[in-house]
Design a protein around this motif. Sequence first.
Motif, PDB file in Angstrom:
ATOM      1  N   ILE A 237       0.860  -1.178   0.000  1.00 17.06           N
ATOM      2  CA  ILE A 237       0.000   0.000   0.000  1.00 17.06           C
ATOM      3  C   ILE A 237       0.894   1.224   0.000  1.00 17.06           C
ATOM      4  O   ILE A 237       1.777   1.362   0.849  1.00 17.06           O
ATOM      5  N   GLY A 253      -2.129   5.352  -0.463  1.00  9.10           N
ATOM      6  CA  GLY A 253      -3.283   4.497  -0.242  1.00  9.10           C
ATOM      7  C   GLY A 253      -3.585   3.539  -1.366  1.00  9.10           C
ATOM      8  O   GLY A 253      -4.421   2.650  -1.228  1.00  9.10           O
ATOM      9  N   LEU A 263      -6.978  -3.558  -2.907  1.00  7.21           N
ATOM     10  CA  LEU A 263      -6.837  -2.797  -1.666  1.00  7.21           C
ATOM     11  C   LEU A 263      -7.731  -3.377  -0.585  1.00  7.21           C
ATOM     12  O   LEU A 263      -7.340  -3.449   0.589  1.00  7.21           O
ATOM     13  N   GLN A 264      -8.925  -3.808  -0.952  1.00  8.32           N
ATOM     14  CA  GLN A 264      -9.838  -4.404   0.021  1.00  8.32           C
ATOM     15  C   GLN A 264      -9.228  -5.655   0.647  1.00  8.32           C
ATOM     16  O   GLN A 264      -9.288  -5.858   1.866  1.00  8.32           O
ATOM     17  N   GLN A 267      -6.392  -4.600   3.021  1.00  5.62           N
ATOM     18  CA  GLN A 267      -6.894  -4.010   4.263  1.00  5.62           C
ATOM     19  C   GLN A 267      -7.435  -5.075   5.201  1.00  5.62           C
ATOM     20  O   GLN A 267      -7.290  -4.967   6.426  1.00  5.62           O
ATOM     21  N   LYS A 268      -8.057  -6.105   4.656  1.00 10.24           N
ATOM     22  CA  LYS A 268      -8.515  -7.221   5.493  1.00 10.24           C
ATOM     23  C   LYS A 268      -7.326  -7.927   6.128  1.00 10.24           C
ATOM     24  O   LYS A 268      -7.360  -8.303   7.302  1.00 10.24           O
ATOM     25  N   LYS A 270      -4.451  -6.595   6.788  1.00 13.74           N
ATOM     26  CA  LYS A 270      -3.912  -5.703   7.809  1.00 13.74           C
ATOM     27  C   LYS A 270      -4.729  -5.768   9.088  1.00 13.74           C
ATOM     28  O   LYS A 270      -4.177  -5.779  10.195  1.00 13.74           O
ATOM     29  N   LYS A 271      -6.034  -5.823   8.941  1.00 15.87           N
ATOM     30  CA  LYS A 271      -6.909  -5.877  10.117  1.00 15.87           C
ATOM     31  C   LYS A 271      -6.721  -7.171  10.889  1.00 15.87           C
ATOM     32  O   LYS A 271      -6.753  -7.186  12.124  1.00 15.87           O
ATOM     33  N   PRO A 274      -2.041  -6.902  12.064  1.00 17.41           N
ATOM     34  CA  PRO A 274      -1.379  -5.633  11.733  1.00 17.41           C
ATOM     35  C   PRO A 274       0.139  -5.694  11.819  1.00 17.41           C
ATOM     36  O   PRO A 274       0.834  -5.104  10.994  1.00 17.41           O
ATOM     37  N   ASP A 440      -3.358   2.032  14.785  1.00 20.40           N
ATOM     38  CA  ASP A 440      -2.524   2.878  13.921  1.00 20.40           C
ATOM     39  C   ASP A 440      -1.525   3.683  14.744  1.00 20.40           C
ATOM     40  O   ASP A 440      -0.355   3.839  14.364  1.00 20.40           O
TER      41      ASP A 440
END
Length: 482
Positions: A237, A253, A263-264, A267-268, A270-271, A274, A440
């Motif tokens: 990213i 981003g 990206l979706q 992001q999943k 990363k969640k 992390p 974050d």
Amino acid sequence: MKLRRTKLRLNAPKQLSSFLAYANPKYQAEWFHKVIADYCQQLYEGKIKKLMLFMPPQHGKSEIISRNFPAWALGRDPDLKIVGSSYSADLAQQFSRAIQRTIDSEEYQAIFPETYLSGSITERNNDATTRGYLRNVDYFETVGHRGFYKAVGVGGGLTGTPVDIAIIDDPVKDATEAYSATYRERVWNWYNTVLSTRLHNDSRQLFIMTRWHEDDLAGRLLKAEPDEWTVVVIPSICEQEHDGALNSPRHIGDALWPDKHSLQKLQKQKKRAPREFSALYQQRPTIEGGNIVKRDWFRKISLAEFTALRFREPMHFYLDTAYNKKKQGRDNDPSGVLAACRINQSIYLYDAQSVWKEMPDLLRFLPEYIAAHCGNKESVLHIEPKANGISVVQMLREVSTLNVTETPVPVDDKEVRLRVVSPRIECGRVFIVEGSWNDDFLDQVCAFPAASHDEFVDILGYAINDLYEDDDDIDYDNINLV
């Protein structure tokens, strides 16, 4: 299509990026694939002697570096001595098979007729000169020349093997190996006692890795000889506009390869994990628990508990500005804002946000943010008086009723300043109010100085110094937490 193939055939011997498309007509190169190919070509040409490329998994780096680059390099110079290594001998052998298939192909022979192997499907097989040249899955020689390619797993032997180009493609297989101090030491010892002993003055080294751990092979080498390596970092990213010096088409981003890894999806990932995402996908590994500041030093408190505890203690705000877009290589750094208060001997961090706003938008945002986060007439907004900060202070005093003050001008660098306030966090007197912003904030502060941004580091230091301003006589090393 014929014109394109003709052009590729003409350019392939000279350009690795063209060779990729020529050798495999179905190959679809993205912008970052060309970046990788160009850096590899610079390594071959001797413009770079030690190169590290850090990229997320499954983004095509091995296809270029471990499967195609050795074949192209041997085509350019069939006397080259190349060693390709990976975490296992099996994977290294797979790369070797792919290289041999490429060299055997008609397309390759059409542009590099001087480079061929024993047993190739070519009229030269009947030539007696091919006899005696070795070719197997671990090792093959170029017929009529002194060059060879040797595949070896990390830990394998290289006795008697001189090396012109050493390639290491991911010396770590998985998290179990990455987090094992014993395995990391084994890789380090192999590099120092086996691989490096095969190098000469003009040898070149090429490492491609997905970073797992701060103390991995790359981390140790960069710590021992930081000025000797050219390092290219391509995160999944985008974190800098146009990826900084890479001058990519990406904006902050954006996903690196959205057609393959959206990206979706990222992001999943990363969640879910992390810390692992920061290492594997963004190439920013952190020491377990944190670097200078550890995650478990911060104490947690729920919003309900904090609300009941706070009563009338005023909330104060701390701003690190970065709206100016003129600084080359640091375009679009975010501004950071932190809401915090002190209750008795403890500091409570209520909220923190990174915002990408230029002057007009930032001036509108700040009063709204302060009002939404328990600000009142007693609240003070502290702003560092650097170039951008001075302008924000002046404008806010003109267009708002906020209590604005300038923080003391820092005389030490960011790392020194964080180390100075870290004992106040370690002693357990800094609380974080639970909220969606926590991860974050902690990821950045605990990763520093390896983090890509540091706005939270600055404002955390401002807040601690300001809210503890009257308590400089406290002995934080021997404080009683009971």
